[in-house]
Scaffold this active site. Structure first.
Site, PDB file in Angstrom:
ATOM      1  N   ARG A  31       0.842  -1.199   0.000  1.00  0.00           N
ATOM      2  CA  ARG A  31       0.000   0.000   0.000  1.00  0.00           C
ATOM      3  C   ARG A  31       0.877   1.249   0.000  1.00  0.00           C
ATOM      4  NH1 ARG A  31      -1.768   1.279   4.710  1.00  0.00           N
ATOM      5  NH2 ARG A  31      -2.726  -0.718   5.199  1.00  0.00           N
ATOM      6  N   TYR A  57     -15.929  18.040 -14.930  1.00  0.00           N
ATOM      7  CA  TYR A  57     -16.427  16.667 -15.030  1.00  0.00           C
ATOM      8  C   TYR A  57     -17.601  16.470 -14.057  1.00  0.00           C
ATOM      9  CZ  TYR A  57     -16.224  11.564 -14.679  1.00  0.00           C
ATOM     10  OH  TYR A  57     -16.525  10.233 -14.673  1.00  0.00           O
ATOM     11  N   ASP A  89      -7.209  19.876 -13.452  1.00  0.00           N
ATOM     12  CA  ASP A  89      -7.522  18.565 -14.026  1.00  0.00           C
ATOM     13  C   ASP A  89      -7.049  18.615 -15.490  1.00  0.00           C
ATOM     14  OD1 ASP A  89      -8.706  16.371 -15.291  1.00  0.00           O
ATOM     15  OD2 ASP A  89     -10.439  16.377 -13.954  1.00  0.00           O
ATOM     16  N   LYS A  95      -8.239   7.786 -19.153  1.00  0.00           N
ATOM     17  CA  LYS A  95      -8.480   8.388 -20.461  1.00  0.00           C
ATOM     18  C   LYS A  95      -7.213   8.346 -21.322  1.00  0.00           C
ATOM     19  CE  LYS A  95     -12.307   9.009 -18.278  1.00  0.00           C
ATOM     20  NZ  LYS A  95     -12.618  10.222 -17.546  1.00  0.00           N
TER      21      LYS A  95
HETATM   22  C1  LIG Z   1     -13.132  10.588 -16.300  1.00  0.00           C
HETATM   23  C2  LIG Z   1     -12.733  11.874 -15.706  1.00  0.00           C
HETATM   24  C3  LIG Z   1     -12.523  12.002 -14.325  1.00  0.00           C
HETATM   25  C4  LIG Z   1     -12.767  10.864 -13.351  1.00  0.00           C
HETATM   26  O1  LIG Z   1     -11.878   9.817 -13.557  1.00  0.00           O
HETATM   27  P1  LIG Z   1     -12.239   8.260 -13.255  1.00  0.00           P
HETATM   28  O2  LIG Z   1     -10.984   7.575 -13.663  1.00  0.00           O
HETATM   29  O3  LIG Z   1     -13.422   7.908 -14.089  1.00  0.00           O
HETATM   30  O4  LIG Z   1     -12.530   8.148 -11.801  1.00  0.00           O
HETATM   31  C5  LIG Z   1     -12.113  13.231 -13.847  1.00  0.00           C
HETATM   32  N1  LIG Z   1     -11.921  14.288 -14.679  1.00  0.00           N
HETATM   33  C6  LIG Z   1     -12.122  14.192 -16.002  1.00  0.00           C
HETATM   34  C7  LIG Z   1     -11.896  15.381 -16.866  1.00  0.00           C
HETATM   35  C8  LIG Z   1     -12.535  12.996 -16.559  1.00  0.00           C
HETATM   36  O5  LIG Z   1     -12.747  12.921 -17.885  1.00  0.00           O
END
Ligand SMILES: *Cc1c(COP(=O)(O)O)cnc(C)c1O
Length: 393
Positions: A53, A106, A184, A209
């Site tokens: 962990r 998001y 982000d 992504k």
């Molecule tokens: C998908 C996404 C998230 C969340 O990520 P997960 O891996 O689905 O938990 C956060 N910010 C953006 C811009 C995203 O496209």
């Protein structure tokens, strides 16, 4: 790693944190599926590893890679983008704090902030951060964080990161407590945008992504500008335990090796599909930072080194959006984005379905809005597919 730190991004993608294994010479960092490590003597773990962990070699290699790509002091990998966000908040926010957050974010960010963190006494102002005066005006003496997504999901709005970093610095000086700017960077990736170089304190990713890029792993990361902030994230990563598994760390690392190639292909396809749609009479609006018609095209050209594969188009009504989506064959109707395969989505009912109708309206998420994630297929095939979709509208 010293020889790779001045290398270009595409080179860092392949090499940063990826030294051959010292024991076997394995060129690819192995997957270490171990929960614990032998200690040579009481108080002497062999190579700094004790329990998985806290630290795992496969994850550590990915974390070094992500820190190098974003130009941060440290990176930490989590089980999802949401786990990264929750851990970031636990490390840097406390009850009584206030957050200025871009209203275009998001849907999961909105859900976590409003439905979870708000219950712990953190207050939020949802602001149009494309408007710097509005962002500055929203800062209070209790503000500890500016949180922005740029380009934002799904309306492709941009926030000026250098200007927001200056606002965070001013607020820090004025209120005598650190006010961080966190970004982000999921849509742009470090290949096209490096927020830390523009003055941000932290970058967050959903590695699900573009970084992983193959729609076969869920993960997230926090990259910290300073070692002190990195140590706080490391503490929470160990204390709360929302870690990325060794197997997923391997997958994301493998994905990142081709990030440069993929992002160039996503970008070429994004530009071509956006240009085709913008010239089509049935499309009311195309939202893509690479189009001269985008309200922040100049900022995009300055702040990003490419525009990527994400775009949105407005077809005017739910029915038109449905006819378009149902007619697509190459773009798969699905949640998510950033994979090699093209995906299409309907934000109002899918990614942003957790927002109330009036909250969606305030963000420009209309019922006719369709989001496209242009993959790396041949450009003409993608253009032909959206042309087929428009034929049904
Ligand atoms: C998908 C996404 C998230 C969340 O990520 P997960 O891996 O689905 O938990 C956060 N910010 C953006 C811009 C995203 O496209």
């Amino acid at each position: 790693m010293s020889e790779t730190t001045t290398a270009g991004l595409g080179t860092l993608c392949v090499h940063a944190g990826q030294e051959p294994d010292t024991r076997t010479g394995a060129v690819t960092v192995p997957i270490y599926p171990t929960s614990t490590y032998a200690q040579d003597a009481l108080g002497s773990p062999r190579a700094g590893f004790e329990y998985a962990r806290s630290k795992n070699p496969t994850r550590a290699a990915l974390e070094a890679l992500l820190a190098a790509l974003e130009g941060g002091a440290a990176a930490h990998a989590f089980a999802s983008g949401q786990a990264a966000l929750a851990s970031f908040a636990a490390a840097h926010l406390a009850a009584g704090d206030h957050v200025v957050v871009s209203r275009a974010s998001y849907g999961g960010t909105f859900r976590y902030f409003t439905k979870v963190l708000a219950g712990f006494g953190v207050a939020f102002s949802w602001v149009d951060t494309t408007d710097l005066d509005a962002a500055r005006a929203a800062v209070t003496p209790a503000t500890r964080l500016l949180f922005v997504e740029t380009p934002a999901n799904p309306t492709m709005e941009l926030s000026d990161l250098a200007a927001l970093a200056a606002i965070a610095r001013e607020a820090t000086a004025q209120h005598g407590a650190k006010v961080r700017l966190a970004v982000d960077n999921t849509f742009a990736t470090p290949f096209f945008q490096r927020p830390l170089a523009l003055g941000a304190d932290a970058v967050l990713h959903s590695t699900t992504k573009y970084l992983n890029g193959h729609s076969d792993s869920l993960g997230g990361a926090v990259v910290s500008a300073t070692a002190e902030d990195g140590a706080r994230i490391a503490f929470v990563q160990n204390a709360a335990g929302a870690i990325l598994s060794p197997f997923d760390a391997f997958l994301v690392t493998r994905g990142v090796k081709t990030l440069a190639l993929r992002m160039r292909a996503h970008d070429a396809n994004g530009r071509a599909v956006a240009a085709f749609l913008a010239a089509h009479s049935k499309v009311a609006r195309v939202l893509y930072p690479g189009l001269p018609s985008h309200p922040q095209h100049a900022l995009a050209s300055r702040q990003m080194s490419g525009f990527g594969g994400m775009l949105a188009l407005d077809l005017g009504s739910y029915d038109a959006a449905k006819r378009f989506l149902d007619a697509l064959r190459l773009f798969t109707l699905a949640e998510s984005l950033g994979g090699v395969e093209s995906l299409a989505g309907h934000p109002a009912s899918m990614s942003h379905g957790s927002l109330a109708p009036e909250e969606r309206a305030a963000r420009g998420i209309t019922d006719g809005l369709v989001r496209l994630s242009c993959g790396i297929e041949e450009t003409e095939d993608l253009v032909a597919d959206v042309e087929r979709g428009l034929g049904e509208v």
